[in-house]
Motif scaffolding. Structure first.
Motif, PDB file in Angstrom:
ATOM      1  N   HIS A 191       0.832  -1.219   0.000  1.00  0.00           N
ATOM      2  CA  HIS A 191       0.000   0.000   0.000  1.00  0.00           C
ATOM      3  C   HIS A 191       0.856   1.255   0.000  1.00  0.00           C
ATOM      4  CE1 HIS A 191      -3.527   2.492   0.536  1.00  0.00           C
ATOM      5  NE2 HIS A 191      -2.965   3.084   1.572  1.00  0.00           N
ATOM      6  N   HIS A 251       1.266   5.473  -1.846  1.00  0.00           N
ATOM      7  CA  HIS A 251       0.867   6.584  -2.729  1.00  0.00           C
ATOM      8  C   HIS A 251       2.159   7.369  -2.962  1.00  0.00           C
ATOM      9  CE1 HIS A 251      -3.491   6.388  -1.242  1.00  0.00           C
ATOM     10  NE2 HIS A 251      -2.862   5.897  -0.196  1.00  0.00           N
ATOM     11  N   HIS A 262      -9.345   1.465   0.425  1.00  0.00           N
ATOM     12  CA  HIS A 262      -9.168   1.717   1.857  1.00  0.00           C
ATOM     13  C   HIS A 262     -10.430   1.257   2.581  1.00  0.00           C
ATOM     14  CE1 HIS A 262      -6.504   4.706  -0.094  1.00  0.00           C
ATOM     15  NE2 HIS A 262      -5.765   4.670   0.999  1.00  0.00           N
ATOM     16  N   HIS A 319      -5.402  -0.897   5.683  1.00  0.00           N
ATOM     17  CA  HIS A 319      -5.667  -0.488   7.067  1.00  0.00           C
ATOM     18  C   HIS A 319      -6.537  -1.477   7.833  1.00  0.00           C
ATOM     19  CE1 HIS A 319      -3.478   3.045   6.054  1.00  0.00           C
ATOM     20  NE2 HIS A 319      -4.338   3.373   5.108  1.00  0.00           N
ATOM     21  N   ASP A 361       2.069   3.000   3.330  1.00  0.00           N
ATOM     22  CA  ASP A 361       1.301   4.191   3.026  1.00  0.00           C
ATOM     23  C   ASP A 361       2.288   5.232   2.494  1.00  0.00           C
ATOM     24  OD1 ASP A 361      -1.025   5.627   2.681  1.00  0.00           O
ATOM     25  OD2 ASP A 361      -1.735   5.309   4.724  1.00  0.00           O
TER      26      ASP A 361
HETATM   27 ZN   LIG Z   1      -3.679   5.038   1.571  1.00  0.00          ZN
END
Ligand SMILES: [Zn+2]
Length: 446
Positions: A74, A76, A217, A276, A327
């Motif tokens: 995960h 970005h 998410h 998450h 993340d």
């Molecule tokens: Zn995220």
């Protein structure tokens, strides 16, 4: 005499040999004094260093542990420039969202691409070769291919309501999806709260028709569940007055729990993995498992945002295959996946996980677990196997009397000395004061 992956002057010029004190294929038991021979981007041979075929030469055993290239399940990467946002502390998802939103609105779109490339390189430097990369803005595409990393770029759909989707949103998304791609493409419906339900159902139909993976998410906000149940709009704070336009707010919720709501939209299933997954109770976690939907846990991001800890011990004892993500730097101190692995390990113990397989399962989560979450070919990604792509990393850790998996899980953060993607060295080097060469104990000489 040699360094990682020395190219041999004799025999097959394309061959490189990597050997270390320990080799952990993940899908097979650890090998002490193990070696991997790489040819033409694939693993041509794997086994004990002493048994490396003569034509490849005599390998020099480096200190530490060779593992499969890590899978960051995960990220970005376009937010790699958001260090200032990630350096603060928040009292919950809605607080963080407000600060993040201000930073996002102030960004020059021309900075997305270099930021994403920088993020990919940071990942490579810490042993990650595969990324589940969510792309929100078009210019951020391409970072994985440009840096030699692998993975899936999940194109994100966010803040679409039924009306906006019908009035150009859908057409725009399809055009984006069908544009030129430099790596495999997937779809990321951002979250069940930030998209009207029928938009998610449509996105899932589009993904199924095209055989695309999905990443979303779920259960990241403590108040998200109240929207699904009662239409409580607190999680939609960043949308300002527009939050009243979302269907869940208008109809006052659906009366069901988070995972049940997501399942009703078709979001859960074997092609989906979710990030998450904090605020899910036992029944919801069981529903995820029944749907074969895997979770990507991001403990350091959760801590920065001020969320509760993910129930990692429960996921492990309930039989989930889990994966790990960093993340982005908008909510995490670094893109070093092993730092999240170490934190998850600590949390699992603090939450009462007693199994003596914890380090093994944690390394698996950072490698094979991620590959499974992304639907990759697990005969080559997340595991070292002859014939598979040569994605590997060496961690310069002192193993001593420990299991090599424990050494990597506990001490691997900041100690990646080598990263190879598809046979090409993308990172090499360790701390200048480190003695990288492991001296084979006399007793082990054969
Ligand atoms: Zn995220």
């Amino acid at each position: 005499m040699t360094s990682d992956g020395q190219r041999r002057g004799e025999g097959d010029l394309t061959a490189a040999v990597y050997a270390a004190e320990w080799l952990v294929p993940v899908s097979a038991p650890p090998i002490q004094h193990g070696a991997v021979v790489v040819q033409e981007g694939c693993i041509a041979w794997m086994g004990r260093a002493a048994d490396v075929p003569a034509e490849f030469g005599v390998p020099v055993i480096e200190r530490g542990v060779i593992v499969p290239g890590l899978v960051n399940a995960h990220t970005h990467l376009q937010y790699t420039g958001f260090l200032d946002v990630g350096a603060q502390r928040y009292d919950g998802f809605e607080h963080w969202s407000d600060v993040f939103g201000e930073a996002y609105d102030a960004v020059d779109p021309a900075s997305w691409a270099p930021a994403a490339r920088r993020g990919a390189r940071m990942g490579l430097q810490s042993g990650t070769t595969v990324f589940a990369e969510i792309v929100t803005d078009h210019p951020a595409r391409g970072a994985l291919a440009e840096t030699g990393a692998g993975g899936i770029e999940y194109l994100e759909s966010i803040a679409e309501r039924n009306d906006t989707w019908a009035a150009g949103g859908r057409d725009g998304f399809l055009a984006w999806l069908e544009g030129p791609a430099s790596v495999r493409v997937g779809i990321s419906p951002h979250a069940p709260y930030s998209l009207d339900g029928s938009v998610i159902t449509d996105l899932m139909r589009i993904a199924a028709e095209r055989g695309l993976r999905v990443h979303s998410h779920l259960g990241e906000s403590a108040v998200e569940a109240d929207l699904y149940r009662h239409g409580d709009d607190r999680v939609l704070g960043p949308y300002g007055d527009l939050r009243d336009e979302f269907e869940l707010v208008r109809i006052g919720g659906t009366g069901v729990a988070t995972a049940e709501y997501a399942d009703g939209l078709g979001l859960l299933g074997p092609a989906t993995h979710v990030a998450h997954a904090i605020y899910l109770d036992r029944a919801e976690r069981d529903l995820l498992r029944a749907r074969d939907t895997q979770v990507a846990l991001c403990p350091r991001s959760n801590a920065v945002i001020g969320l509760d800890d993910a129930p990692v011990a429960a996921y492990l004892t309930e039989g989930h295959e889990i994966s790990v993500g960093t993340d982005s730097l908008a909510s995490s101190p670094s893109l070093d996946l092993m730092a999240d692995v170490r934190e998850l390990t600590r949390l699992a113990r603090a939450q009462g996980y007693r199994g003596d397989d914890l380090h093994e399962r944690m390394l698996r989560a950072a490698t094979l677990g991620g590959a499974i979450a992304m639907g990759l070919d697990t005969s080559g990604y997340g595991a070292l196997a002859v014939g598979g792509p040569a994605d590997l990393a060496r961690f310069d850790v002192v193993v001593g009397e420990r299991d090599p998996r424990e050494a990597v899980v506990v001490d691997g953060a900041g100690r990646c000395a080598l990263t190879v993607c598809a046979g090409i060295v993308r990172h090499s080097g360790s701390r200048p004061d480190a003695d990288r060469t492991y001296r084979r104990p006399a007793a082990a000489r054969g």
